[in-house]
Enzyme design. Structure first.
Site, mmCIF file in Angstrom:
data_model
loop_
_atom_site.group_PDB
_atom_site.id
_atom_site.type_symbol
_atom_site.label_atom_id
_atom_site.label_comp_id
_atom_site.label_asym_id
_atom_site.label_seq_id
_atom_site.Cartn_x
_atom_site.Cartn_y
_atom_site.Cartn_z
ATOM 1 N N HIS A 79 74.892 74.204 79.743
ATOM 2 C CA HIS A 79 75.737 74.604 80.869
ATOM 3 C C HIS A 79 75.926 76.115 80.826
ATOM 4 C CE1 HIS A 79 76.550 70.323 80.300
ATOM 5 N NE2 HIS A 79 76.872 70.296 81.590
ATOM 6 N N ASP A 96 74.885 62.069 81.284
ATOM 7 C CA ASP A 96 75.186 63.277 82.058
ATOM 8 C C ASP A 96 76.298 64.101 81.418
ATOM 9 O OD1 ASP A 96 77.659 62.210 82.811
ATOM 10 O OD2 ASP A 96 77.112 61.884 84.894
ATOM 11 N N SER A 97 76.728 65.133 82.105
ATOM 12 C CA SER A 97 77.750 66.051 81.586
ATOM 13 C C SER A 97 79.075 65.379 81.304
ATOM 14 C CB SER A 97 77.969 67.191 82.594
ATOM 15 O OG SER A 97 76.780 67.891 82.806
#
Length: 198
Positions: free
Chosen positions: A67, A110-111
């Site tokens: 990120h 996922d995040s």
């Protein structure tokens, strides 16, 4: 089972990817009784069958999602999952110019530690770096299903793709740009590997 999966789910995505790469020349070469759309659809279906019959089967493993430190706050990054473990399969072909095409299906964490499903088409322009090593740059046209967007309803995206490695194994990455000025939603670099199984 994999053959059916590729035929049912990934052939339509290949059609979408082919439309992105279609040139004005294809439109100019229309046959009187065949529309541009019909010809493109017919060519894409033929290519889809070529993927299924002749494509190299590969295993895809994901493990890291970076990120952007400039687009997320430190507090937000601390909450997010960067260990994007995942698994997928692809079918890969080389075209007449030795560039690479790929149909794939994959699921990753996922995040937000939830499953993210992806299926799509990749085209990469390949360049040799040595006798065994090559680098690629291209795009993927895909459908993504996430719990935090559209209640898991798959949505389309087009993203850049890059790779380095041999013809049979590659380190690959795709980049998701920032879609909001909000510091809680930034850019992401997803890194994964691909190994041929044939």
């Amino acid at each position: 089972m994999l053959k059916s999966f590729f035929k049912i789910y990934l052939t339509p995505l290949f059609i979408a990817g082919s439309l992105l790469g279609a040139s004005a020349q294809a439109a100019a070469q229309q046959v009187q009784e065949t529309s541009w759309w019909q010809q493109t659809k017919s060519d894409a279906l033929a290519k889809g069958n070529k993927f299924i019959d002749d494509g190299q089967l590969s295993l895809m493993l994901s493990g890291y999602a970076h990120h952007g430190r400039g687009t997320y706050t430190a507090e937000r990054i601390a909450e997010l999952n960067e260990k994007a473990w995942g698994l997928g399969f692809s079918k890969n072909l080389r075209d007449s110019k030795d560039n690479e095409e790929m149909l794939y299906g994959m699921v990753i964490s996922d995040s937000h530690f939830k499953p993210q499903w992806m299926a799509g088409y990749v085209y990469q322009w390949m360049r040799p770096l040595s006798s065994n090593v090559e680098a690629g740059l291209g795009y993927t046209a895909l459908l993504i299903s996430r719990t935090d967007y559209f209640s898991n309803v798959p949505f389309p995206a087009v993203l850049p793709v890059a790779s380095i490695g041999t013809k049979s194994s590659k380190l690959m990455a795709t980049y998701v740009p920032r879609f909001s000025r909000n510091k809680g939603n930034g850019d992401v670099l997803l890194v994964f590997v691909r190994f041929d199984l044939n």
